[in-house]
Design an enzyme around this catalytic site. Structure first.
Site, PDB file in Angstrom:
ATOM      1  N   ASN A  91      91.514 -24.276 -36.826  1.00 23.71           N
ATOM      2  CA  ASN A  91      92.031 -24.825 -38.081  1.00 23.71           C
ATOM      3  C   ASN A  91      93.251 -25.719 -37.897  1.00 23.71           C
ATOM      4  OD1 ASN A  91      93.806 -22.805 -37.418  1.00 23.71           O
ATOM      5  ND2 ASN A  91      93.835 -21.840 -39.434  1.00 23.71           N
TER       6      ASN A  91
ATOM      7  N   HIS B  74      81.058 -21.157 -32.334  1.00 23.47           N
ATOM      8  CA  HIS B  74      82.133 -22.044 -32.794  1.00 23.47           C
ATOM      9  C   HIS B  74      82.654 -22.940 -31.678  1.00 23.47           C
ATOM     10  CE1 HIS B  74      83.968 -22.869 -36.516  1.00 23.47           C
ATOM     11  NE2 HIS B  74      85.099 -22.223 -36.386  1.00 23.47           N
TER      12      HIS B  74
END
Length: 201
Positions: free
Chosen positions: A66, A19
């Site tokens: 996020n 990620h």
């Protein structure tokens, strides 16, 4: 002016995970072009440099993935950048490890970082440099997969992206995504790992 954004999660726990590949690539680009050291601003690591006479900002949001759009939106508003001025480097589970795709606009593919950036810019029309990390094996949760490190067999593929993408950045900044892809595709991609290289049962 252009803005490069490298997506990832902050802290040593997430370092070198799938990620964080966008963040890792941006750091390699900064080193490759010998940009000056940056500082803390707009909710992340921030700095700038010049490539072929053009000023280029860079940003690594230090919010979690996020919430990446908070930092990107704040910087874009301050410098009056449009979505078309912004290039986001991010991991993509829909591409095999080592594969790269480049495009302007489109959906977020379930990527929370892209979703947040689109929300804060009010537009999807930024450039995306999609960095393949492969799909999780059957039975492995996607979130668990992207928050794990690369397997030993994947390290050459990861390193290949970090080596051969920085030199094509001037083409990307000029909007020549096809030319940048052609240059990258001419590099010799290592063979993909076999099952024995996977840490997953």
């Amino acid at each position: 002016m252009k803005l490069l954004v490298g997506l990832g999660n902050p802290g040593a726990t997430y370092a070198r995970t799938r990620h964080n590949l966008g963040q890792d690539l941006l750091l390699e680009m900064i080193r490759h072009f010998q940009f000056p050291s940056g500082g803390k601003r707009f909710g992340g690591q921030f700095g700038d440099g010049r490539i072929d006479g053009e000023r280029v900002f860079w940003l690594i949001p230090e919010t979690y993935m996020n919430l990446s759009g908070e930092a990107v939106g704040a910087l874009a508003r301050f410098y009056r950048l449009t979505p078309e001025d912004i290039i986001v480097l991010h991991d993509d589970v829909d591409l095999a490890c080592g594969k790269v795709r480049m495009k302007v606009g489109g959906g977020n593919g379930g990527h929370n970082g892209l979703k947040s950036i689109q929300q804060h810019l009010g537009s999807p029309d930024f450039t995306r440099i999609r960095l393949g990390v492969g799909r999780p094996p059957s039975g492995v949760d996607t979130a668990q997969f992207v928050l794990a490190g690369f397997s030993p067999g994947e390290h050459p593929l990861r390193d290949h992206m970090l080596t051969y993408l920085p030199p094509v950045l001037p083409l990307i900044l000029n909007g020549d995504l096809a030319g940048a892809m052609n240059r990258y595709n001419l590099s010799q991609l290592p063979a993909p790992p076999g099952k024995k290289d996977s840490p997953w049962p």
